[in-house]
Motif scaffolding. Structure first.
Motif, PDB file in Angstrom:
ATOM      1  N   UNK A  40      -3.020   1.121  -6.660  1.00 49.12           N
ATOM      2  CA  UNK A  40      -2.088   2.193  -7.009  1.00 49.12           C
ATOM      3  C   UNK A  40      -2.817   3.195  -7.889  1.00 49.12           C
ATOM      4  N   UNK A  41      -2.848   4.451  -7.457  1.00 42.84           N
ATOM      5  CA  UNK A  41      -3.531   5.516  -8.187  1.00 42.84           C
ATOM      6  C   UNK A  41      -2.480   6.510  -8.664  1.00 42.84           C
ATOM      7  N   UNK A  42      -2.479   6.750  -9.955  1.00 46.80           N
ATOM      8  CA  UNK A  42      -1.562   7.706 -10.564  1.00 46.80           C
ATOM      9  C   UNK A  42      -2.389   8.817 -11.198  1.00 46.80           C
ATOM     10  N   UNK A  43      -2.110  10.056 -10.827  1.00 47.44           N
ATOM     11  CA  UNK A  43      -2.812  11.212 -11.378  1.00 47.44           C
ATOM     12  C   UNK A  43      -1.808  12.119 -12.066  1.00 47.44           C
ATOM     13  N   UNK A  44      -2.073  12.404 -13.327  1.00 47.56           N
ATOM     14  CA  UNK A  44      -1.206  13.312 -14.074  1.00 47.56           C
ATOM     15  C   UNK A  44      -1.780  14.720 -13.990  1.00 47.56           C
ATOM     16  N   UNK A  45      -1.005  15.609 -13.426  1.00 47.83           N
ATOM     17  CA  UNK A  45      -1.401  17.013 -13.319  1.00 47.83           C
ATOM     18  C   UNK A  45      -0.406  17.843 -14.126  1.00 47.83           C
ATOM     19  N   UNK A  46      -0.826  18.971 -14.646  1.00 51.12           N
ATOM     20  CA  UNK A  46       0.089  19.791 -15.446  1.00 51.12           C
ATOM     21  C   UNK A  46       1.358  20.202 -14.690  1.00 51.12           C
ATOM     22  N   UNK A  47       1.239  20.482 -13.390  1.00 46.25           N
ATOM     23  CA  UNK A  47       2.396  20.953 -12.633  1.00 46.25           C
ATOM     24  C   UNK A  47       3.219  19.838 -11.995  1.00 46.25           C
ATOM     25  N   UNK A  50       1.511  12.723  -9.550  1.00 45.83           N
ATOM     26  CA  UNK A  50       1.186  12.312  -8.201  1.00 45.83           C
ATOM     27  C   UNK A  50       0.718  10.860  -8.219  1.00 45.83           C
ATOM     28  N   UNK A  51       1.203  10.082  -7.264  1.00 46.03           N
ATOM     29  CA  UNK A  51       0.732   8.708  -7.141  1.00 46.03           C
ATOM     30  C   UNK A  51       0.737   8.306  -5.673  1.00 46.03           C
ATOM     31  N   UNK A  52      -0.101   7.329  -5.363  1.00 39.95           N
ATOM     32  CA  UNK A  52      -0.143   6.775  -4.017  1.00 39.95           C
ATOM     33  C   UNK A  52      -0.697   5.365  -4.104  1.00 39.95           C
ATOM     34  N   UNK A  53      -0.475   4.591  -3.043  1.00 35.44           N
ATOM     35  CA  UNK A  53      -0.961   3.211  -2.990  1.00 35.44           C
ATOM     36  C   UNK A  53      -1.783   3.019  -1.725  1.00 35.44           C
ATOM     37  N   UNK A  54      -2.915   2.365  -1.875  1.00 36.90           N
ATOM     38  CA  UNK A  54      -3.767   2.027  -0.741  1.00 36.90           C
ATOM     39  C   UNK A  54      -3.791   0.515  -0.573  1.00 36.90           C
ATOM     40  N   UNK A  55      -3.679   0.031   0.662  1.00 33.44           N
ATOM     41  CA  UNK A  55      -3.725  -1.406   0.882  1.00 33.44           C
ATOM     42  C   UNK A  55      -5.138  -1.944   0.706  1.00 33.44           C
ATOM     43  N   UNK A  56      -5.230  -3.171   0.220  1.00 33.83           N
ATOM     44  CA  UNK A  56      -6.508  -3.862   0.081  1.00 33.83           C
ATOM     45  C   UNK A  56      -6.451  -5.110   0.960  1.00 33.83           C
ATOM     46  N   UNK A  57      -7.421  -5.248   1.843  1.00 34.28           N
ATOM     47  CA  UNK A  57      -7.548  -6.426   2.695  1.00 34.28           C
ATOM     48  C   UNK A  57      -8.933  -7.017   2.489  1.00 34.28           C
ATOM     49  N   UNK A  58      -9.217  -8.133   3.165  1.00 37.55           N
ATOM     50  CA  UNK A  58     -10.551  -8.719   3.056  1.00 37.55           C
ATOM     51  C   UNK A  58     -11.571  -7.917   3.862  1.00 37.55           C
ATOM     52  N   UNK A  59     -11.097  -7.054   4.760  1.00 34.70           N
ATOM     53  CA  UNK A  59     -11.968  -6.172   5.524  1.00 34.70           C
ATOM     54  C   UNK A  59     -11.796  -4.750   5.009  1.00 34.70           C
TER      55      UNK A  59
END
Length: 98
Positions: A40-47, A50-59
């Motif tokens: 999970x990546x959270x980015x704080x921008x002045x305006x 924003x956040x998003x999640x990327x799946x993690x697998x063994x591949x």
């Protein structure tokens, strides 16, 4: 701009669904790799925030994929295309609309 990354364990039957392409670029099979965690990546921008999640697998994460939840048989592609069932997902991988 601040950025925070958190790894969250996956507790739901979720998979990275990867299309298997044939010689003619048609998709006839889907490979399911279990998701073990989410980045999970959270980015704080002045305006905005924003956040998003990327799946993690063994591949490694393929360039084309969908997230498939086997408990509900629902799926979603990163391009905001969604549906239900593996047959419909197979059609979506072969379609130019998703």
């Amino acid at each position: 701009m601040k950025e925070m990354v958190v790894i969250v364990p996956n507790h739901r039957p979720a998979y990275v669904a990867e299309p298997i392409f044939e010689d003619n670029n048609a998709v006839t099979e889907i490979d399911l790799n279990p998701i073990v965690a989410w980045k999970v990546v959270y980015t704080e921008r002045p305006e905005e925030d924003s956040s998003f999640a990327l799946p993690i697998t063994v591949e490694s994460l393929p360039s084309t994929y969908a997230i498939y939840y086997s408990d509900t048989e629902t799926w979603v592609m990163p391009e905001n295309c969604m549906g239900c069932g593996l047959a419909e997902l197979l059609e979506a991988f072969n379609s130019k609309n998703c």
